[in-house]
Design an enzyme around this catalytic site. Structure first.
Site, PDB file in Angstrom:
ATOM      1  N   GLY A   1       0.834  -1.193   0.000  1.00 49.05           N
ATOM      2  CA  GLY A   1       0.000   0.000   0.000  1.00 49.05           C
ATOM      3  C   GLY A   1       0.864   1.237   0.000  1.00 49.05           C
ATOM      4  N   CYS A   2       0.404   2.266   0.629  1.00 51.85           N
ATOM      5  CA  CYS A   2       1.127   3.539   0.687  1.00 51.85           C
ATOM      6  C   CYS A   2       2.465   3.367   1.395  1.00 51.85           C
ATOM      7  CB  CYS A   2       0.270   4.564   1.423  1.00 51.85           C
ATOM      8  SG  CYS A   2       1.089   6.148   1.645  1.00 51.85           S
TER       9      CYS A   2
END
Length: 181
Positions: free
Chosen positions: A14-15
């Site tokens: 993800g981020c």
């Protein structure tokens, strides 16, 4: 410290702000750099990667001392701080740039990652199968400077308060004995 007491792995979950905040606090981790891997464009920008057209994932490159923390233990943390069962997404972040990925730097890392994934799936650690990509690292591009240590410099930013901070809090409580002092 000699080079033999340093290993590198590149992880996407993800981020990259979330992963960097976690791994920065883990005992045995020497350096964490946010960046991009797994794509076709040389030196991509954040804007290009976010558009989803370069094939890159947001990643962190983690340098660690295997005498202080093993590769498998790093992966165990990795699998608890993101959802490895969602294809090309983490929460509201959707796209191939947010895929779960292990970009290994050695055959031993590849073997360890695949074995752990098999064990976690066999134990039904998640309600769905793990879809984490396990691929050899081909290139890594550090993200722009403003992404480095993002959480430390932007803790009051809404994304940091509502996404990064809760993950970091869960990590700290689950791995309190493994935190840097």
């Amino acid at each position: 410290m000699t080079n033999s007491s340093r290993e590198t792995v590149t992880l996407g979950g993800g981020c990259f702000w979330c992963l960097e905040a976690v791994f920065d606090q883990l005992k045995g981790v020497l350096d964490v750099v946010s960046g991009y891997a797994g794509g076709q464009v040389e030196n991509p920008t954040y804007k290009q990667v976010c558009a989803g057209t370069t094939g890159h994932a947001e990643v962190v490159q983690v340098v660690f001392d295997p005498q202080q923390i093993g590769f498998r233990e790093l992966l165990e943390v990795f699998f608890t701080v993101h959802d490895p069962t969602t294809l090309n997404r983490q929460g509201a972040d959707v796209g191939t740039q947010y895929r779960s990925a292990i970009f290994y730097h050695s055959e031993e890392q590849r073997s360890t990652a695949l074995k752990l994934i098999d064990e976690l799936n066999a134990a039904n650690a998640w309600t769905k199968p793990i879809v984490t990509e396990v691929t050899a690292i081909s290139s890594f591009y550090p993200a722009e400077n403003y992404h480095q240590e993002y959480f430390i410099h932007n803790a009051a930013q809404p994304y940091c308060q509502f996404v990064v901070a809760p993950k970091l809090s869960k990590f700290r409580s689950q791995y309190a004995a493994r935190l840097k002092e």
